[in-house]
Write an enzyme that holds these catalytic residues in place. Structure first.
Site, mmCIF file in Angstrom:
data_model
loop_
_atom_site.group_PDB
_atom_site.id
_atom_site.type_symbol
_atom_site.label_atom_id
_atom_site.label_comp_id
_atom_site.label_asym_id
_atom_site.label_seq_id
_atom_site.Cartn_x
_atom_site.Cartn_y
_atom_site.Cartn_z
ATOM 1 N N THR A 31 0.823 -1.204 0.000
ATOM 2 C CA THR A 31 0.000 0.000 0.000
ATOM 3 C C THR A 31 0.860 1.257 0.000
ATOM 4 O O THR A 31 0.443 2.303 -0.509
ATOM 5 C CB THR A 31 -0.941 -0.012 1.217
ATOM 6 O OG1 THR A 31 -1.687 -1.235 1.221
ATOM 7 C CG2 THR A 31 -1.909 1.157 1.195
ATOM 8 N N ILE A 73 -3.719 -6.228 8.945
ATOM 9 C CA ILE A 73 -2.933 -5.114 8.425
ATOM 10 C C ILE A 73 -3.753 -4.570 7.264
ATOM 11 O O ILE A 73 -3.773 -5.125 6.180
ATOM 12 C CB ILE A 73 -1.523 -5.559 8.016
ATOM 13 C CG1 ILE A 73 -0.790 -6.103 9.250
ATOM 14 C CG2 ILE A 73 -0.752 -4.399 7.398
ATOM 15 C CD1 ILE A 73 0.603 -6.649 8.968
ATOM 16 N N LYS A 133 1.617 -12.025 7.864
ATOM 17 C CA LYS A 133 0.504 -11.329 7.215
ATOM 18 C C LYS A 133 0.072 -12.226 6.067
ATOM 19 O O LYS A 133 0.804 -12.383 5.085
ATOM 20 C CB LYS A 133 0.938 -9.953 6.712
ATOM 21 C CG LYS A 133 -0.158 -9.217 5.940
ATOM 22 C CD LYS A 133 0.346 -7.884 5.383
ATOM 23 C CE LYS A 133 -0.733 -7.191 4.557
ATOM 24 N NZ LYS A 133 -0.243 -5.909 3.968
ATOM 25 N N TYR A 160 5.284 -11.931 5.106
ATOM 26 C CA TYR A 160 4.208 -11.349 4.298
ATOM 27 C C TYR A 160 3.998 -12.253 3.097
ATOM 28 O O TYR A 160 4.826 -12.309 2.197
ATOM 29 C CB TYR A 160 4.593 -9.938 3.874
ATOM 30 C CG TYR A 160 3.565 -9.168 3.072
ATOM 31 C CD1 TYR A 160 2.261 -9.626 2.889
ATOM 32 C CD2 TYR A 160 3.908 -7.946 2.495
ATOM 33 C CE1 TYR A 160 1.341 -8.902 2.161
ATOM 34 C CE2 TYR A 160 2.994 -7.213 1.754
ATOM 35 C CZ TYR A 160 1.714 -7.687 1.578
ATOM 36 O OH TYR A 160 0.799 -6.974 0.846
#
Length: 284
Positions: A44, A196, A154, A126
């Site tokens: 992001t 998240i 994540k 991640y």
């Protein structure tokens, strides 16, 4: 262990440069909204288009703006292990509380790890195979969970069966965080510890209310809050992340409507649909 709603923070740009003033204001807005942690320099945050110097400058700026009021989990992953180690060590020196490491993209690596020995920071894996082209398997995550500074994952595979397997195999002290806003409810209801989130850039308090309900085991309250947030979650998938969320922040006057190529401004039709949803939430 980190728990609750954590914001996958955007990186504001102005005239081609990182907009430090807007970034600081975004941090303040998140803290005012009660968010549980900040995660700069992830997908992001357009980390893939930041220079190494910009990347570490953003982490330093967020740590400085946060002033210890909440944890900062710095995105430090790369398709180059040497670069990931450099960024992770830089984040540690900057005062970050943990690092988020995407699995190496493009290279499609084997299921091994190398960064954990290079830092004392807690590390969060991640897993986002839709972007990286490789999946961190539940077996690998369970093996890595036994390392002392691998703190969590994540999970953005979109595969709930995989999430359940990770929860089952990784132990109660290993943090499992939804990487998809829309899967926060089922992930946490099954035993995950937080999210998240992209949408928390816009409505941090609402995401905190969702995760607080789930952590308290109040599924009825969580379902109601999830229902409230669902139109926003869907609107933020109208185009590839982070185009919708940064466009929304620009509509709200919180940053410029500026991206780095290959990302481009939101298409006119999707922009109209996004603005309609924001109006429903009285954000614009």
């Amino acid at each position: 262990m980190f728990t609750g709603a954590m914001t996958a923070l955007v990186t504001p740009f102005r005239d081609g440069e990182v907009d430090a003033r807007a970034l600081e204001a975004l941090v303040e807005a998140q803290i005012a909204g009660g968010i549980n942690a900040l995660v700069p320099c992830g997908s992001t945050g357009e980390a893939a288009t930041l220079t190494h110097e910009e990347h570490l400058a953003v982490v330093r700026a967020v740590v400085r703006a946060a002033r210890g009021r909440l944890p900062v989990i710095a995105g430090t992953g790369s398709n180059s292990t040497a670069e990931a180690i450099r960024l992770t060590r830089g984040a540690e020196e900057a005062g970050a509380d943990a690092a988020l490491l995407i699995s190496p993209y493009y290279n499609k690596p084997t299921q091994d790890a190398a960064v954990a020995d290079a830092t004392g920071l807690p590390l969060i894996l991640y897993n986002i195979p839709g972007r990286t082209g490789s999946n961190i398997t539940p077996d690998t995550i369970a093996r890595l969970a036994r390392l002392p500074n691998i703190a969590g994952v994540k999970e953005a595979s979109g595969n709930l069966a995989q999430v359940l397997e990770i929860i089952d195999e990784s132990g109660a002290d290993f943090g499992i965080y939804s990487g998809d806003d829309i899967l926060t409810l089922p992930t946490m209801a099954a035993g995950g510890h937080g999210v998240i989130a992209v949408g928390a850039n816009l409505m941090p308090r609402a995401y905190v209310e969702l995760t607080d309900a789930l952590l308290a085991g109040d599924l009825e309250r969580a379902r109601m809050q999830n229902h409230r947030l669902l139109p926003l979650m869907m609107a933020l998938t109208l185009e590839v992340n982070p185009i919708p969320v940064k466009t929304a922040l620009a509509m709200m006057g919180q940053c410029a409507d500026e991206f780095r190529l290959p990302l481009t401004p939101m298409s006119p039709g999707a922009r109209v649909r996004l603005e309609d949803v924001l109006r429903e939430y009285e954000l614009v």
